[in-house]
Design a protein around this motif. Structure first.
Motif, PDB file in Angstrom:
ATOM      1  N   ARG A 151      -4.573 -20.428  22.785  1.00  0.00           N
ATOM      2  CA  ARG A 151      -6.000 -19.750  22.119  1.00  0.00           C
ATOM      3  C   ARG A 151      -5.818 -18.220  21.887  1.00  0.00           C
ATOM      4  O   ARG A 151      -4.854 -17.810  22.729  1.00  0.00           O
ATOM      5  N   PRO A 152      -6.520 -17.628  21.225  1.00  0.00           N
ATOM      6  CA  PRO A 152      -6.491 -16.429  21.059  1.00  0.00           C
ATOM      7  C   PRO A 152      -6.659 -15.692  22.441  1.00  0.00           C
ATOM      8  O   PRO A 152      -7.325 -16.262  23.366  1.00  0.00           O
ATOM      9  N   LEU A 153      -5.935 -14.644  22.277  1.00  0.00           N
ATOM     10  CA  LEU A 153      -6.067 -13.647  23.745  1.00  0.00           C
ATOM     11  C   LEU A 153      -7.468 -13.328  24.273  1.00  0.00           C
ATOM     12  O   LEU A 153      -7.873 -13.344  25.387  1.00  0.00           O
ATOM     13  N   GLU A 154      -8.335 -13.171  23.271  1.00  0.00           N
ATOM     14  CA  GLU A 154      -9.663 -12.627  23.648  1.00  0.00           C
ATOM     15  C   GLU A 154     -10.282 -13.758  24.033  1.00  0.00           C
ATOM     16  O   GLU A 154     -11.153 -13.798  25.064  1.00  0.00           O
ATOM     17  N   GLU A 155     -10.194 -15.230  23.892  1.00  0.00           N
ATOM     18  CA  GLU A 155     -10.866 -16.509  24.454  1.00  0.00           C
ATOM     19  C   GLU A 155     -10.275 -16.516  25.851  1.00  0.00           C
ATOM     20  O   GLU A 155     -11.068 -16.894  26.722  1.00  0.00           O
ATOM     21  N   VAL A 156      -9.102 -16.181  26.132  1.00  0.00           N
ATOM     22  CA  VAL A 156      -8.502 -16.504  27.322  1.00  0.00           C
ATOM     23  C   VAL A 156      -9.028 -15.423  28.493  1.00  0.00           C
ATOM     24  O   VAL A 156      -9.364 -15.591  29.410  1.00  0.00           O
TER      25      VAL A 156
END
Length: 198
Positions: A151-156
């Motif tokens: 997942r994109p780091l922002e979503e994590v």
């Protein structure tokens, strides 16, 4: 936990993708640190992806600490300093989000692995005694946290938020734990933290 204590964490090897239980020291020391004199016990969820001591570990070396409760001293209200325990209302374990790193003892082949827990603003259960609490993950978030599912780091990072207060309880640390709330559906099965990997 106290600084320097050895704690069992579940971490993912960034090279092989395999997860394992491991004994790490509490107090993250980044691999680029000149020495181990300034360990970081906690990283704030709001800045863990940007601050230099944590950013590399957040990208590639995330871990969890499985525990039945966490302890927190009162800094809000009276009496200050009183120790409380906070756990799940149904008595289940919680998965605290963390990051880890390895520090090389210069001139040797020895690596010391350390970790920090990630904190978020307190929910209503914790806010009466402290303004921060550990970031707690749900079982279905673990594949994304470990990077098994990309997942994109922002979503994590967005997964790091206060855990629902209605699912947690607090009690004085020296007192017996209050009776757990009974779930009529019965207990959940033990989560498969390691998936199908050998």
């Amino acid at each position: 936990m106290v600084e320097g204590a050895e704690v069992i964490v579940i971490r993912r090897n960034p090279e092989t993708g395999r997860k394992r239980y491991d004994l790490l020291k509490w107090g993250l020391v980044p691999n680029f640190a000149p020495d181990m004199s300034r360990p970081h016990l906690h990283a704030r969820a709001e800045t863990v992806a940007e601050l230099r001591p944590f950013a590399q570990s957040f990208r590639r070396r995330r871990c969890i600490i499985s525990t039945d409760f966490f302890a927190q001293r009162r800094t809000i209200g009276q009496p200050k300093g009183r120790l409380f325990a906070i756990g799940m209302a149904d008595g289940s374990s919680m998965f605290v989000a963390g990051i880890w790193d390895g520090w090389n003892v210069k001139g040797t082949d020895t690596w010391i692995r350390t970790f920090a827990t990630i904190t978020v603003p307190a929910n209503a259960v914790v806010a009466e005694i402290h303004d921060r609490m550990p970031a707690i993950l749900t079982t279905d978030q673990l594949p994304f946290w470990f990077g098994d599912v990309e997942r994109p780091l922002e979503e994590v990072q967005a997964m790091l938020r206060p855990f629902p207060a209605d699912r947690m309880i607090r009690w004085p640390a020296k007192s017996p734990r209050p009776p757990a709330v009974v779930d009529e559906r019965g207990p959940d099965p033990e989560p498969d933290l390691f998936g199908s990997q050998p």
